[in-house]
Design a protein around this motif. Sequence first.
Motif, PDB file in Angstrom:
ATOM      1  N   GLU A  29       0.829  -1.208   0.000  1.00  8.95           N
ATOM      2  CA  GLU A  29       0.000   0.000   0.000  1.00  8.95           C
ATOM      3  C   GLU A  29       0.862   1.257   0.000  1.00  8.95           C
ATOM      4  N   ARG A  30       1.948   1.256   0.785  1.00  9.25           N
ATOM      5  CA  ARG A  30       2.840   2.397   0.849  1.00  9.25           C
ATOM      6  C   ARG A  30       3.515   2.644  -0.509  1.00  9.25           C
ATOM      7  N   ILE A  31       3.930   1.570  -1.165  1.00 13.75           N
ATOM      8  CA  ILE A  31       4.562   1.697  -2.478  1.00 13.75           C
ATOM      9  C   ILE A  31       3.568   2.217  -3.492  1.00 13.75           C
ATOM     10  N   LEU A  32       2.327   1.727  -3.443  1.00  9.63           N
ATOM     11  CA  LEU A  32       1.299   2.201  -4.374  1.00  9.63           C
ATOM     12  C   LEU A  32       1.023   3.688  -4.171  1.00  9.63           C
ATOM     13  N   LYS A  33       0.936   4.146  -2.917  1.00  9.68           N
ATOM     14  CA  LYS A  33       0.734   5.576  -2.653  1.00  9.68           C
ATOM     15  C   LYS A  33       1.886   6.400  -3.207  1.00  9.68           C
ATOM     16  N   HIS A  34       3.122   5.897  -3.041  1.00 10.77           N
ATOM     17  CA  HIS A  34       4.291   6.601  -3.548  1.00 10.77           C
ATOM     18  C   HIS A  34       4.234   6.699  -5.073  1.00 10.77           C
ATOM     19  N   ILE A  35       3.840   5.643  -5.747  1.00 12.75           N
ATOM     20  CA  ILE A  35       3.743   5.647  -7.209  1.00 12.75           C
ATOM     21  C   ILE A  35       2.680   6.635  -7.660  1.00 12.75           C
ATOM     22  N   ARG A  37       1.630   9.309  -6.015  1.00 15.13           N
ATOM     23  CA  ARG A  37       2.114  10.656  -5.735  1.00 15.13           C
ATOM     24  C   ARG A  37       3.115  11.102  -6.798  1.00 15.13           C
ATOM     25  N   GLN A  38       4.003  10.177  -7.216  1.00 10.28           N
ATOM     26  CA  GLN A  38       4.955  10.522  -8.272  1.00 10.28           C
ATOM     27  C   GLN A  38       4.236  10.817  -9.585  1.00 10.28           C
ATOM     28  N   ARG A  39       3.198  10.067  -9.900  1.00 13.59           N
ATOM     29  CA  ARG A  39       2.439  10.297 -11.125  1.00 13.59           C
ATOM     30  C   ARG A  39       1.772  11.680 -11.093  1.00 13.59           C
ATOM     31  N   GLU A  40       1.222  12.043  -9.927  1.00 16.09           N
ATOM     32  CA  GLU A  40       0.588  13.355  -9.779  1.00 16.09           C
ATOM     33  C   GLU A  40       1.620  14.481  -9.931  1.00 16.09           C
ATOM     34  N   GLU A  41       2.802  14.303  -9.339  1.00 12.91           N
ATOM     35  CA  GLU A  41       3.843  15.329  -9.458  1.00 12.91           C
ATOM     36  C   GLU A  41       4.352  15.448 -10.893  1.00 12.91           C
ATOM     37  N   ARG A  42       4.447  14.326 -11.612  1.00 14.41           N
ATOM     38  CA  ARG A  42       4.855  14.389 -13.023  1.00 14.41           C
ATOM     39  C   ARG A  42       3.832  15.142 -13.857  1.00 14.41           C
ATOM     40  N   GLU A  43       2.551  14.944 -13.558  1.00 12.34           N
ATOM     41  CA  GLU A  43       1.505  15.657 -14.293  1.00 12.34           C
ATOM     42  C   GLU A  43       1.586  17.157 -14.005  1.00 12.34           C
ATOM     43  N   LEU A  44       1.786  17.540 -12.735  1.00 12.56           N
ATOM     44  CA  LEU A  44       1.952  18.955 -12.401  1.00 12.56           C
ATOM     45  C   LEU A  44       3.185  19.532 -13.087  1.00 12.56           C
ATOM     46  N   LEU A  45       4.264  18.770 -13.107  1.00 13.30           N
ATOM     47  CA  LEU A  45       5.492  19.209 -13.744  1.00 13.30           C
ATOM     48  C   LEU A  45       5.290  19.400 -15.241  1.00 13.30           C
ATOM     49  N   ARG A  46       4.553  18.472 -15.873  1.00 16.38           N
ATOM     50  CA  ARG A  46       4.278  18.587 -17.307  1.00 16.38           C
ATOM     51  C   ARG A  46       3.461  19.847 -17.597  1.00 16.38           C
ATOM     52  N   ARG A  47       2.435  20.102 -16.751  1.00 16.03           N
ATOM     53  CA  ARG A  47       1.628  21.309 -16.953  1.00 16.03           C
ATOM     54  C   ARG A  47       2.449  22.572 -16.746  1.00 16.03           C
ATOM     55  N   ALA A  48       3.339  22.556 -15.754  1.00 17.39           N
ATOM     56  CA  ALA A  48       4.166  23.736 -15.480  1.00 17.39           C
ATOM     57  C   ALA A  48       5.135  23.998 -16.623  1.00 17.39           C
ATOM     58  N   LYS A  49       5.646  22.936 -17.241  1.00 13.60           N
ATOM     59  CA  LYS A  49       6.602  23.115 -18.331  1.00 13.60           C
ATOM     60  C   LYS A  49       5.945  23.640 -19.596  1.00 13.60           C
ATOM     61  N   THR A  50       4.685  23.279 -19.823  1.00 14.75           N
ATOM     62  CA  THR A  50       4.037  23.679 -21.068  1.00 14.75           C
ATOM     63  C   THR A  50       3.413  25.066 -21.004  1.00 14.75           C
ATOM     64  N   GLN A  51       3.143  25.592 -19.817  1.00 14.60           N
ATOM     65  CA  GLN A  51       2.531  26.912 -19.719  1.00 14.60           C
ATOM     66  C   GLN A  51       3.591  27.993 -19.900  1.00 14.60           C
ATOM     67  N   GLY A 131       8.537  18.892   9.475  1.00 13.05           N
ATOM     68  CA  GLY A 131       8.672  17.455   9.283  1.00 13.05           C
ATOM     69  C   GLY A 131       8.317  17.088   7.853  1.00 13.05           C
ATOM     70  N   ASP A 132       8.035  15.827   7.643  1.00 15.74           N
ATOM     71  CA  ASP A 132       7.699  15.337   6.313  1.00 15.74           C
ATOM     72  C   ASP A 132       6.347  15.896   5.878  1.00 15.74           C
ATOM     73  N   SER A 133       6.208  16.095   4.565  1.00 13.20           N
ATOM     74  CA  SER A 133       4.928  16.585   4.044  1.00 13.20           C
ATOM     75  C   SER A 133       3.979  15.415   3.890  1.00 13.20           C
ATOM     76  N   LYS A 134       2.715  15.667   4.199  1.00 16.86           N
ATOM     77  CA  LYS A 134       1.738  14.580   4.160  1.00 16.86           C
ATOM     78  C   LYS A 134       0.888  14.643   2.909  1.00 16.86           C
ATOM     79  N   SER A 135      -0.069  15.547   2.861  1.00 16.64           N
ATOM     80  CA  SER A 135      -0.989  15.578   1.727  1.00 16.64           C
ATOM     81  C   SER A 135      -0.791  16.873   0.947  1.00 16.64           C
TER      82      SER A 135
END
Length: 179
Positions: A29-35, A37-51, A131-135
């Motif tokens: 479950e922890r690995i799935l959440k990490h995957i 989260r990485q997918r969401e950050e890649r999508e944000l990064l893609r949107r930031a690069k194209t604007q 500390g660590d970021s949560k959501s």
Amino acid sequence: MDIEMQHETWLVWLPLAVPFLIFSLLFGERILKHILRQREERELLRRAKTQSTDSGPIIRQRRILKQCSNCKNFGAILPCRDAAGRTYCSNDCMYWVALGPVDFCENCKQQTTNISTGDIIRHNGFGLRFGDSKSRCTICRSVEQRLWYALFDIRLIPRHRYRVIYQTPEQFYSRRFKS
């Protein structure tokens, strides 16, 4: 003879499969959440690069020590680059320049108060730190973090929880959660 061979092969592979099954049950479950989260950050990064933005002239840097286009920190390796060729020291710097200054969304404002952390001072590992970021909020990109008293950069005493929007790795806006 063939059935005995298959049985022996199964017995050889069983000790190797058991630790893998235990690991996947414990951390799947922890690995799935990490995957995710990485997918969401890649999508944000893609949107930031194209604007496109009006943040000034684009300067392509080909020096050994490069400068972040947002916070002006120097580094030999700046891991983020937008479509225009500007380099950044972190995703937060790139989002800040690409998407512009962001305020907290209405949902985050309803969860928090106007109280901020103020200055967080840490000297030689003593003082306050997050500390660590949560959501992460998908609308305003703020993260939930807890403020801690630290000794030798080890978190010791928890303080309040905050919603934080990073402008640079060292500069941020924060709002305390309602109790």
